[in-house]
Design a protein around this motif. Structure first.
Motif, short mmCIF file in Angstrom:
data_model
loop_
_atom_site.label_atom_id
_atom_site.label_comp_id
_atom_site.label_asym_id
_atom_site.label_seq_id
_atom_site.Cartn_x
_atom_site.Cartn_y
_atom_site.Cartn_z
N ASN A 121 0.84 -1.21 0.00
CA ASN A 121 0.00 0.00 0.00
C ASN A 121 0.87 1.26 0.00
O ASN A 121 0.59 2.21 -0.72
N ILE A 122 1.90 1.25 0.84
CA ILE A 122 2.78 2.42 0.94
C ILE A 122 3.45 2.68 -0.41
O ILE A 122 3.48 3.82 -0.89
N LYS A 123 3.94 1.63 -1.04
CA LYS A 123 4.56 1.78 -2.35
C LYS A 123 3.54 2.28 -3.38
O LYS A 123 3.83 3.17 -4.18
N PHE A 124 2.35 1.73 -3.36
CA PHE A 124 1.30 2.14 -4.30
C PHE A 124 1.01 3.63 -4.17
O PHE A 124 1.01 4.37 -5.16
N TYR A 125 0.75 4.10 -2.94
CA TYR A 125 0.37 5.49 -2.76
C TYR A 125 1.51 6.46 -3.02
O TYR A 125 1.27 7.56 -3.53
N THR A 126 2.74 6.08 -2.70
CA THR A 126 3.87 7.00 -2.94
C THR A 126 4.34 6.94 -4.39
O THR A 126 4.49 7.97 -5.04
N VAL A 127 4.55 5.74 -4.92
CA VAL A 127 5.12 5.60 -6.26
C VAL A 127 4.07 5.79 -7.35
O VAL A 127 4.28 6.53 -8.31
N ILE A 132 3.04 11.79 -0.37
CA ILE A 132 4.18 11.76 0.55
C ILE A 132 3.67 11.26 1.90
O ILE A 132 2.48 11.40 2.21
N ILE A 133 4.55 10.68 2.68
CA ILE A 133 4.19 10.25 4.03
C ILE A 133 4.22 11.47 4.93
O ILE A 133 5.18 12.24 4.93
N ASP A 134 3.14 11.65 5.71
CA ASP A 134 2.96 12.84 6.52
C ASP A 134 2.79 12.51 7.99
O ASP A 134 2.07 13.19 8.70
#
Length: 151
Positions: A121-127, A132-134
């Motif tokens: 999920n983290i890779k999907f939303y950032t890449v 960005i992670i907030d």
């Protein structure tokens, strides 16, 4: 693949419950809780009223849901983007996200949260989506990552 999006209505509650349960079963098993899993019909009808949802179809098969909540003044919250497991990893989530930001073209800021240990999920939303992670926070026994997208 021919994707189309249809705004969910209260009459679609059972269908949405089935999609949510399929998409979030692994999270429910892993964490012992998942707010999107196991909703009653009444809970889902209330959620449809409060948080507009689009059902994602491949041809005539319902395969996912996306929900972007208008918080006013160009700020939106991505409350749900889920694809049933057998359709994940095929670019559908990316297509759905871009469909929604085109639909809500007045957006200035979009936020969302996802469990910190969900690396895909983290890779999907950032890449794939440009967030960005907030920050992070604990919600029960689950550490959540906050995401932010601004223009």
């Amino acid at each position: 693949m021919r994707l189309r999006f249809i705004k969910a209505e209260k009459k679609d509650a059972d269908l949405l419950i089935n999609i949510y349960n399929a998409a979030f079963y692994d999270d429910y098993v892993k964490y012992g809780e998942c707010p999107a899993y196991g909703k009653t019909r009444g809970e889902m009808e209330a959620s449809i009223e409060k948080f507009p949802k689009q059902i994602i179809f491949n041809e005539d098969n319902p395969i996912g849901i996306i929900s972007l909540v208008d918080r006013g003044d160009g700020e939106y919250y991505l409350g749900c983007l889920c694809i049933i497991p057998e359709y994940q990893g095929k670019g559908i989530g990316t297509h759905a996200f871009h469909y929604m930001i085109d639909l809500y073209n007045d957006w200035k800021k979009i936020t969302l949260v996802t469990p910190a240990d969900k690396e895909e999920n983290i890779k999907f939303y950032t890449v794939r989506c440009g967030f960005i992670i907030d920050g992070t926070e604990m919600d029960g026994n689950v550490r959540l990552v906050h995401f932010l997208l601004e223009r």
